[in-house]
Design an enzyme around this catalytic site. Sequence first.
Site, PDB file in Angstrom:
ATOM      1  N   HIS A  22       0.840  -1.193   0.000  1.00 47.35           N
ATOM      2  CA  HIS A  22       0.000   0.000   0.000  1.00 47.35           C
ATOM      3  C   HIS A  22       0.876   1.244   0.000  1.00 47.35           C
ATOM      4  O   HIS A  22       2.042   1.202   0.382  1.00 47.35           O
ATOM      5  CB  HIS A  22      -0.952   0.006   1.202  1.00 47.35           C
ATOM      6  CG  HIS A  22      -0.242   0.033   2.522  1.00 47.35           C
ATOM      7  ND1 HIS A  22       0.296  -1.101   3.094  1.00 47.35           N
ATOM      8  CD2 HIS A  22       0.024   1.041   3.377  1.00 47.35           C
ATOM      9  CE1 HIS A  22       0.862  -0.785   4.243  1.00 47.35           C
ATOM     10  NE2 HIS A  22       0.716   0.506   4.441  1.00 47.35           N
ATOM     11  N   ARG A  41      10.154  -2.478   1.770  1.00 45.34           N
ATOM     12  CA  ARG A  41       9.806  -1.428   0.809  1.00 45.34           C
ATOM     13  C   ARG A  41       9.848  -1.968  -0.615  1.00 45.34           C
ATOM     14  O   ARG A  41      10.686  -2.779  -0.955  1.00 45.34           O
ATOM     15  CB  ARG A  41      10.755  -0.255   0.980  1.00 45.34           C
ATOM     16  CG  ARG A  41      10.518   0.435   2.304  1.00 45.34           C
ATOM     17  CD  ARG A  41      11.528   1.537   2.559  1.00 45.34           C
ATOM     18  NE  ARG A  41      11.210   2.167   3.822  1.00 45.34           N
ATOM     19  CZ  ARG A  41      11.586   1.694   5.000  1.00 45.34           C
ATOM     20  NH1 ARG A  41      12.289   0.593   5.077  1.00 45.34           N
ATOM     21  NH2 ARG A  41      11.252   2.313   6.106  1.00 45.34           N
TER      22      ARG A  41
END
Length: 130
Positions: A22, A41
């Site tokens: 997200h 990440r």
Amino acid sequence: FFMNYVRLNVGECLYMAQNVPHAYISGDIVECMACSDNVVRGGLTPKFKDVEVLCEMLNYKGGPPATLEPTELEKGVLLYSDPDIQEFQVTHMQIEAGGEQRRLFSSDGPAMALNLSGCGNVTISGETQE
């Protein structure tokens, strides 16, 4: 891999399960997440990206994101929570000028208060802060 593009209005809430990528593009949000050091990440940052781990852990299931509807506890007090996810909840309070609110937050874990406008006093464990 494609991500859903979702526009939220003030007061709307999404639930993102673990291993679901997200990002937010603009605006103000409150993000509640478990205390951990396992953030992986996927890009859009100069920070380290572990692509192999990211690809192994992601949930590749499609569909719209899960939404949470708030429960109005009383006038001006909304609770965003899910009975299946007991460790996360957000209480949104709007207090009129000169008003007072007494609230006992979760005694089972940490709590945090964030003031977006106005001023007043907050008393926590007998200590008052302006």
